[in-house]
Scaffold this motif. Structure first.
Motif, mmCIF file in Angstrom:
data_model
loop_
_atom_site.group_PDB
_atom_site.id
_atom_site.type_symbol
_atom_site.label_atom_id
_atom_site.label_comp_id
_atom_site.label_asym_id
_atom_site.label_seq_id
_atom_site.Cartn_x
_atom_site.Cartn_y
_atom_site.Cartn_z
ATOM 1 N N VAL A 188 19.960 30.225 75.370
ATOM 2 C CA VAL A 188 18.874 29.472 74.739
ATOM 3 C C VAL A 188 17.562 30.249 74.843
ATOM 4 N N PHE A 189 17.289 30.822 76.002
ATOM 5 C CA PHE A 189 16.062 31.604 76.180
ATOM 6 C C PHE A 189 16.042 32.799 75.221
ATOM 7 N N PHE A 190 17.173 33.465 75.097
ATOM 8 C CA PHE A 190 17.238 34.618 74.203
ATOM 9 C C PHE A 190 17.012 34.199 72.749
ATOM 10 N N THR A 191 17.570 33.077 72.358
ATOM 11 C CA THR A 191 17.376 32.598 70.995
ATOM 12 C C THR A 191 15.899 32.349 70.713
ATOM 13 N N ILE A 192 15.210 31.745 71.657
ATOM 14 C CA ILE A 192 13.770 31.510 71.495
ATOM 15 C C ILE A 192 13.020 32.834 71.438
ATOM 16 N N LEU A 193 13.427 33.815 72.240
ATOM 17 C CA LEU A 193 12.779 35.123 72.221
ATOM 18 C C LEU A 193 12.922 35.794 70.859
ATOM 19 N N VAL A 194 14.096 35.694 70.253
ATOM 20 C CA VAL A 194 14.302 36.282 68.927
ATOM 21 C C VAL A 194 13.417 35.598 67.890
ATOM 22 N N VAL A 195 13.304 34.276 67.975
ATOM 23 C CA VAL A 195 12.443 33.537 67.040
ATOM 24 C C VAL A 195 10.983 33.949 67.229
ATOM 25 N N ILE A 196 10.551 34.082 68.474
ATOM 26 C CA ILE A 196 9.171 34.490 68.742
ATOM 27 C C ILE A 196 8.896 35.876 68.154
#
Length: 204
Positions: A188-196
């Motif tokens: 989940v953290f990685f997914t948010i990082l990609v979106v950012i």
């Protein structure tokens, strides 16, 4: 005479108007660039904090799975019941993969700091986007594979005569389940990082 006077009067007026408008356009673009840099710096700070949280989640997943080992109390000198993560190649892959994920996150912190100092720089943000996407794939693969084994340990499979072992190896199953949950938190953290990273690459 009237035409020549009107001509000499019109030319200075048009040039004055043009000169008056030019500074306004430059001022507007500078203001928009400053505003864009402000919100991108905020996203970069959030990116840095998420990476630290993802490091904790990935390390917890790898360490928890790597220490999952349980031996049942009823055993003899020649026969005993034991469950350990290294009994299953899937769990071994999980430990190695999550350790790689945590190592990458540590190495990515300096690049995240660069995006905070220079929020409008596109090169470090693009590099993080590409690498984050690749490591996200590894993280997801490890978490999904381990989740399938943990499910079989809890529920078994009567069609293939695979017995559920979690009633006997409760501590082992609890640790492996916790490691899988922690790995999905990292996803989940990685997914948010990609979106950012994708949002930060947009022009202000």
């Amino acid at each position: 005479m009237a035409k020549s006077e009107s001509t000499t009067i019109d030319v200075p007026e048009s040039s004055a108007v043009a000169k008056g408008k030019a500074p306004l356009i430059v001022h507007g673009s500078a203001a928009s660039a400053a505003a864009g840099g402000g919100y991108k710096r905020g996203l970069s700070i959030f990116d840095f904090l998420l990476r630290i949280a993802a490091i904790v989640a990935a390390l917890a997943a790898s360490a928890t799975m790597g220490t999952s080992d349980e031996t049942l109390p009823f055993f003899t000198q020649f026969f005993q019941f034991q469950a350990s993560y290294d009994d299953l190649p899937t769990f071994q892959f999980f430990v190695i993969a999550m350790a790689i994920v945590a190592g990458y996150l540590v190495l990515s912190l300096p690049f995240s700091v660069v995006t905070i100092v220079r929020p409008l720089a596109a090169a470090p943000r693009l590099l993080l986007l590409v690498l984050d996407t690749a490591v996200l794939t590894l993280n997801t693969a490890a978490a999904s594979a381990a989740a399938a084994i943990v499910y079989l340990a809890h529920s078994g499979n009567p069609n293939t005569n695979w017995l559920a072992i979690c009633q006997q190896f409760g501590d082992f199953c609890q640790k492996t389940s916790g490691a899988v949950v922690s790995s999905f938190i990292s996803v989940v953290f990685f997914t948010i990082l990609v979106v950012i990273s994708g949002i930060s690459l947009k022009r202000p």
